[in-house]
Design an enzyme around this catalytic site. Structure first.
Site, PDB file in Angstrom:
ATOM      1  N   LYS A  51       0.840  -1.202   0.000  1.00  0.00           N
ATOM      2  CA  LYS A  51       0.000   0.000   0.000  1.00  0.00           C
ATOM      3  C   LYS A  51       0.880   1.258   0.000  1.00  0.00           C
ATOM      4  CE  LYS A  51      -3.917  -2.307   2.190  1.00  0.00           C
ATOM      5  NZ  LYS A  51      -4.680  -2.617   3.413  1.00  0.00           N
ATOM      6  N   GLN A  95      -5.122  -1.330   9.640  1.00  0.00           N
ATOM      7  CA  GLN A  95      -4.986  -2.658   9.030  1.00  0.00           C
ATOM      8  C   GLN A  95      -5.587  -3.732   9.941  1.00  0.00           C
ATOM      9  OE1 GLN A  95      -3.913  -3.142   5.921  1.00  0.00           O
ATOM     10  NE2 GLN A  95      -4.097  -5.357   6.013  1.00  0.00           N
ATOM     11  N   ASP A 118     -11.265   2.782   3.726  1.00  0.00           N
ATOM     12  CA  ASP A 118     -11.682   1.371   3.619  1.00  0.00           C
ATOM     13  C   ASP A 118     -13.181   1.236   3.346  1.00  0.00           C
ATOM     14  OD1 ASP A 118      -9.669  -0.595   3.870  1.00  0.00           O
ATOM     15  OD2 ASP A 118      -9.402  -0.116   5.987  1.00  0.00           O
TER      16      ASP A 118
HETATM   17  N1  GUN Z   1      -7.046  -6.730   6.073  1.00  0.00           N
HETATM   18  C1  GUN Z   1      -7.300  -7.495   4.978  1.00  0.00           C
HETATM   19  N2  GUN Z   1      -7.911  -6.747   4.029  1.00  0.00           N
HETATM   20  C2  GUN Z   1      -8.048  -5.499   4.538  1.00  0.00           C
HETATM   21  C3  GUN Z   1      -8.583  -4.287   4.020  1.00  0.00           C
HETATM   22  O1  GUN Z   1      -9.098  -4.187   2.899  1.00  0.00           O
HETATM   23  N3  GUN Z   1      -8.518  -3.212   4.855  1.00  0.00           N
HETATM   24  C4  GUN Z   1      -7.978  -3.273   6.102  1.00  0.00           C
HETATM   25  N4  GUN Z   1      -7.986  -2.161   6.835  1.00  0.00           N
HETATM   26  N5  GUN Z   1      -7.468  -4.396   6.603  1.00  0.00           N
HETATM   27  C5  GUN Z   1      -7.498  -5.491   5.815  1.00  0.00           C
END
Ligand code: GUN
Length: 280
Positions: A51, A95, A118
């Site tokens: 990311k 996350q 998100d």
């Molecule tokens: N963990 C696995 N996929 C995601 C996601 O799309 N967003 C977040 N914040 N955590 C994750």
């Protein structure tokens, strides 16, 4: 046909980069993403690293705020309040998964909906379900963009979604409803999953079981979107038995190189949207 998610994500990132560069020329500001990462769970480390890398490539500033596994919930909540109030921060991402002393619901509810890249905050979830403008979760958004590349008009199509998570299954259903699909969600307690999958013109699989969907579960002429990322004998495989299924269907996403790259590109898209909304 094999859907090239890597290529589609590249195209999307290129558009985002161009827009950020134009905005920078006009206002001398760029979007900024703050990522909270708790503990050292390897998959999360990899996701966050990607990311950050992709953010940088398109001109988004990112900041990873790391905490040890035993951090208190209070400390994370305090940080979110600080980031909510910081006018330089366009987007906040915590996350997942989080350690058990931290209540995920409290965390998600505290992130300001306008910075919720998100799309997990109930305000965004509700707006999406109501068909209003909403920040949409990155993975289902990426899936819907890939589906629309194959088929522009989804009206009347029967979409079957395997998995009912807040991250994927539920928002995916809302997006496909918006596209006038007839939507069925199946999950681990569904009586005959195979029979439901066989009805699908569009099948989105996000259940987290390697090679779950087999060749005799799918219709010819269907579009298969595989959200799964599973490690099997040091190899990454999806939730669909790709080699067999690909022979039968109209289009399918591979794993890796399908949905994964689109998820990150959509996170960048959401971050840019949050940044622009703040400029108005
Ligand atoms: N963990 C696995 N996929 C995601 C996601 O799309 N967003 C977040 N914040 N955590 C994750």
């Amino acid at each position: 046909m094999i859907i090239d998610g890597k290529k589609e994500a590249e195209i999307l990132r290129h558009e985002i980069k161009k827009e950020i560069s134009l905005l920078k020329g006009k206002i001398n500001k760029v979007p900024s993403l703050s990522v909270i990462l708790v503990g050292n769970y390897t998959p999360s480390e990899i996701y966050v690293k990607n990311k950050v890398k992709k953010s940088k490539e398109v001109g988004i500033n990112s900041d990873v705020i790391r905490y040890p596994d035993d951090v208190s919930e209070k400390e994370i909540l305090r940080k979110i309040i600080e980031l909510n109030e910081d006018s330089e921060v366009s987007g906040i991402l915590v996350q997942l998964p989080l350690p058990k002393q931290i209540n995920k619901e409290k965390i998600i509810n505290l992130i300001h909906p306008s910075k919720d890249v998100d799309g997990f905050h109930p305000i965004n979830v509700g707006n999406l379900a109501s068909g209003y403008h909403a920040i949409t979760p990155c993975t289902p958004l990426g899936c819907s963009l890939l589906i629309k590349k194959i088929e522009k008009d989804l009206t009347g199509k029967h979409a079957v979604i395997v998995g009912r998570s807040n991250l994927n299954g539920k928002p995916m259903a809302q997006l496909l409803l918006k596209e006038n699909c007839t939507v069925t969600i199946v999950h681990s307690k569904t009586k005959n999953i195979k029979a439901e999958c066989l009805k699908a013109d569009i099948l989105v699989v996000a259940i987290g079981v390697p090679n779950f969907v087999k060749k005799d579960w799918v219709k010819e002429d269907s579009i298969i979107i595989d959200v799964g990322i599973n490690k099997v004998e040091n190899k990454i495989v999806g939730d669909v038995k790709f080699e067999d299924v690909k022979e039968k269907v109209k289009a399918i996403t591979p794993v890796p190189g399908g949905v994964g790259p689109m998820t990150i590109a959509c996170l960048l898209k959401n971050t840019l949207e949050c940044f622009k909304a703040r400029l108005i």
